[in-house]
Write a protein that holds these residues in place. Structure first.
Motif, short mmCIF file in Angstrom:
data_model
loop_
_atom_site.label_atom_id
_atom_site.label_comp_id
_atom_site.label_asym_id
_atom_site.label_seq_id
_atom_site.Cartn_x
_atom_site.Cartn_y
_atom_site.Cartn_z
N SER A 161 0.83 -1.21 0.00
CA SER A 161 0.00 0.00 0.00
C SER A 161 0.86 1.27 0.00
O SER A 161 2.04 1.25 0.38
N LEU A 162 0.23 2.36 -0.41
CA LEU A 162 0.90 3.65 -0.34
C LEU A 162 1.23 4.01 1.12
O LEU A 162 2.20 4.71 1.37
N SER A 163 0.43 3.53 2.06
CA SER A 163 0.72 3.77 3.47
C SER A 163 2.08 3.20 3.85
O SER A 163 2.82 3.80 4.63
N ARG A 164 2.43 2.06 3.29
CA ARG A 164 3.76 1.46 3.54
C ARG A 164 4.85 2.37 2.98
O ARG A 164 5.89 2.56 3.60
N ALA A 165 4.60 2.95 1.81
CA ALA A 165 5.57 3.87 1.22
C ALA A 165 5.74 5.10 2.10
O ALA A 165 6.87 5.59 2.29
N VAL A 208 9.09 2.35 -10.56
CA VAL A 208 9.62 3.25 -9.53
C VAL A 208 8.46 4.05 -8.97
O VAL A 208 7.59 4.51 -9.72
N LEU A 209 8.45 4.21 -7.66
CA LEU A 209 7.47 5.08 -7.01
C LEU A 209 8.22 6.32 -6.55
O LEU A 209 9.06 6.24 -5.65
N SER A 210 7.92 7.46 -7.17
CA SER A 210 8.54 8.71 -6.75
C SER A 210 7.71 9.33 -5.64
O SER A 210 6.54 8.98 -5.44
N GLU A 211 8.31 10.25 -4.94
CA GLU A 211 7.59 10.95 -3.87
C GLU A 211 6.37 11.68 -4.43
O GLU A 211 5.28 11.64 -3.85
N ALA A 212 6.52 12.31 -5.59
CA ALA A 212 5.40 13.02 -6.22
C ALA A 212 4.28 12.05 -6.59
O ALA A 212 3.10 12.35 -6.39
N ASP A 213 4.63 10.88 -7.14
CA ASP A 213 3.62 9.88 -7.50
C ASP A 213 2.88 9.41 -6.25
O ASP A 213 1.67 9.23 -6.27
N MET A 214 3.64 9.20 -5.16
CA MET A 214 3.04 8.75 -3.91
C MET A 214 2.04 9.79 -3.40
O MET A 214 0.92 9.44 -3.02
N LEU A 215 2.44 11.05 -3.40
CA LEU A 215 1.55 12.10 -2.90
C LEU A 215 0.29 12.24 -3.76
O LEU A 215 -0.82 12.39 -3.23
N ARG A 216 0.45 12.16 -5.07
CA ARG A 216 -0.73 12.23 -5.96
C ARG A 216 -1.66 11.05 -5.71
O ARG A 216 -2.88 11.21 -5.66
N GLY A 217 -1.09 9.86 -5.53
CA GLY A 217 -1.90 8.68 -5.27
C GLY A 217 -2.63 8.77 -3.94
O GLY A 217 -3.80 8.39 -3.83
N LEU A 218 -1.96 9.29 -2.92
CA LEU A 218 -2.61 9.46 -1.61
C LEU A 218 -3.75 10.45 -1.70
O LEU A 218 -4.84 10.21 -1.16
N GLN A 219 -3.53 11.55 -2.39
CA GLN A 219 -4.57 12.57 -2.51
C GLN A 219 -5.78 12.05 -3.29
O GLN A 219 -6.92 12.28 -2.90
N LYS A 220 -5.53 11.32 -4.35
CA LYS A 220 -6.61 10.87 -5.22
C LYS A 220 -7.31 9.61 -4.71
O LYS A 220 -8.53 9.50 -4.79
N ASN A 221 -6.54 8.66 -4.15
CA ASN A 221 -7.09 7.34 -3.85
C ASN A 221 -6.96 6.89 -2.40
O ASN A 221 -7.58 5.92 -2.01
N GLY A 222 -6.09 7.52 -1.61
CA GLY A 222 -5.93 7.13 -0.21
C GLY A 222 -4.80 6.14 0.01
O GLY A 222 -4.23 5.58 -0.92
N GLY A 223 -4.51 5.90 1.28
CA GLY A 223 -3.37 5.09 1.69
C GLY A 223 -3.46 3.61 1.40
O GLY A 223 -2.44 2.93 1.36
#
Length: 88
Positions: A10-14, A39-54
């Motif tokens: 999950s993105l929460s793990r990231a 690759v998971l970049s910090e920007a990709d992680m933040l966009r994913g969290l904002q759009k879809n959640g942890g």
């Protein structure tokens, strides 16, 4: 030691890894084979969290189209390719 994420984590793990290490971009490995799939970049992680959640799997927001860099290329060319791909 550099950290990696599994594609189904999950993105929460990231977020946990980002907060507990000095690392903010992560190679993403396929579960079972440990083959690098993105690759998971910090920007990709933040966009994913904002759009879809942890709870969102890393594979849904990671970058899988990565620039190929030849070992004989000058460093400035490798950095240019990474920059164009939005990677640091």
């Amino acid at each position: 030691t550099p950290q990696a994420l599994k594609a189904n984590e999950s993105l929460s793990r990231a977020v946990d890894l980002t907060l507990s290490t000095a690392q903010s971009d992560f190679p993403v490995l396929e579960w079972g084979t440990n083959k690098t799939v993105g690759v998971l970049s910090e920007a990709d992680m933040l966009r994913g969290l904002q759009k879809n959640g942890g709870a969102t799997p890393v594979r849904e927001v990671m970058r899988s189209a990565l620039p190929a860099i030849n070992s004989n290329e000058p460093l400035y060319q490798a950095l240019e390719k990474m920059s164009k791909a939005g990677l640091r």
